[in-house]
Scaffold this active site. Structure first.
Site, PDB file in Angstrom:
ATOM      1  N   LYS A   1      57.847  90.354  36.484  1.00 54.50           N
ATOM      2  CA  LYS A   1      57.846  91.686  37.091  1.00 54.50           C
ATOM      3  C   LYS A   1      59.020  91.697  38.073  1.00 54.50           C
ATOM      4  CE  LYS A   1      53.758  92.831  38.622  1.00 54.50           C
ATOM      5  NZ  LYS A   1      52.326  92.941  39.005  1.00 54.50           N
TER       6      LYS A   1
ATOM      7  N   VAL B   1      49.961  89.107  34.549  1.00 52.55           N
ATOM      8  CA  VAL B   1      51.090  88.712  33.702  1.00 52.55           C
ATOM      9  C   VAL B   1      50.673  87.543  32.815  1.00 52.55           C
ATOM     10  CG1 VAL B   1      52.938  89.628  35.150  1.00 52.55           C
ATOM     11  CG2 VAL B   1      52.112  87.311  35.545  1.00 52.55           C
ATOM     12  N   GLU B   2      49.751  86.703  33.293  1.00 50.83           N
ATOM     13  CA  GLU B   2      49.248  85.580  32.496  1.00 50.83           C
ATOM     14  C   GLU B   2      48.562  86.074  31.222  1.00 50.83           C
ATOM     15  OE1 GLU B   2      49.511  84.099  36.728  1.00 50.83           O
ATOM     16  OE2 GLU B   2      48.868  85.961  35.778  1.00 50.83           O
TER      17      GLU B   2
ATOM     18  N   TYR C   1      62.752  88.954  14.777  1.00 53.47           N
ATOM     19  CA  TYR C   1      62.695  89.234  16.208  1.00 53.47           C
ATOM     20  C   TYR C   1      62.423  90.701  16.479  1.00 53.47           C
ATOM     21  CZ  TYR C   1      67.674  89.693  15.056  1.00 53.47           C
ATOM     22  OH  TYR C   1      68.856  89.996  14.454  1.00 53.47           O
TER      23      TYR C   1
ATOM     24  N   GLU D   1      49.326  99.955  40.677  1.00 52.62           N
ATOM     25  CA  GLU D   1      49.827  99.364  39.434  1.00 52.62           C
ATOM     26  C   GLU D   1      49.015  99.840  38.219  1.00 52.62           C
ATOM     27  OE1 GLU D   1      51.749  95.131  40.692  1.00 52.62           O
ATOM     28  OE2 GLU D   1      49.556  95.265  40.876  1.00 52.62           O
TER      29      GLU D   1
END
Length: 146
Positions: free
Chosen positions: A127, A101-102, A82, A50
């Site tokens: 993910k 991801v946090e 946006y 990754e």
């Protein structure tokens, strides 16, 4: 009257408690700005592969924005953009590897709250290809302006 119509009528008579009294007491009107299912690629994750192979990252951002009472916004400067949020998310992922991801969700929430008009935000980072048997895995956070 069918059984479905009777059931619907019975449900209509049941009182519903106000679950969000603090939100309803706000005197300032709010608008919800959102980015839905933004699909980007980035280096994210704790495994060795990754760190070298980009993967899909699905991002959702909801922002509750304070409105100015009266006329609806008429100028670009009167709204939270946006497109700016999307561009900031792209830049953030382009800056390099992120382990969790946090962490990405927290950084996105910080970007959402930069604009003083944003009262709170909810950020979801997924993910979609991380677990073959799942449509997606990730985290969702909500942050408030203090």
């Amino acid at each position: 009257m069918t059984i479905h119509e009777r059931a619907r009528a019975a449900w209509a008579d049941i009182p519903v408690p106000d679950l969000t009294p603090s939100l309803r007491r706000r005197s300032q009107p709010e608008r919800r700005v959102f980015v839905r299912d933004l699909l980007l690629e980035g280096l994210i994750g704790i495994y060795p592969h990754e760190r070298i192979e980009p993967q899909k990252v699905l991002i959702n951002m909801d922002l509750w924005v304070a409105e100015t009472p009266g006329e609806p916004p008429k100028d670009y400067a009167d709204v939270v953009c946006y497109e700016k949020l999307v561009n900031q998310a792209k830049i953030l992922l382009a800056q390099g590897h992120i382990d969790l991801v946090e962490t990405l969700a927290e950084r996105l929430a910080e970007l959402c709250l930069v604009d003083e008009r944003v009262l709170r935000c909810r950020v979801r980072v997924e993910k979609p290809d991380a677990i073959a048997e799942a449509a997606g895995v990730g985290v969702e956070i909500e942050r408030h302006r203090h």
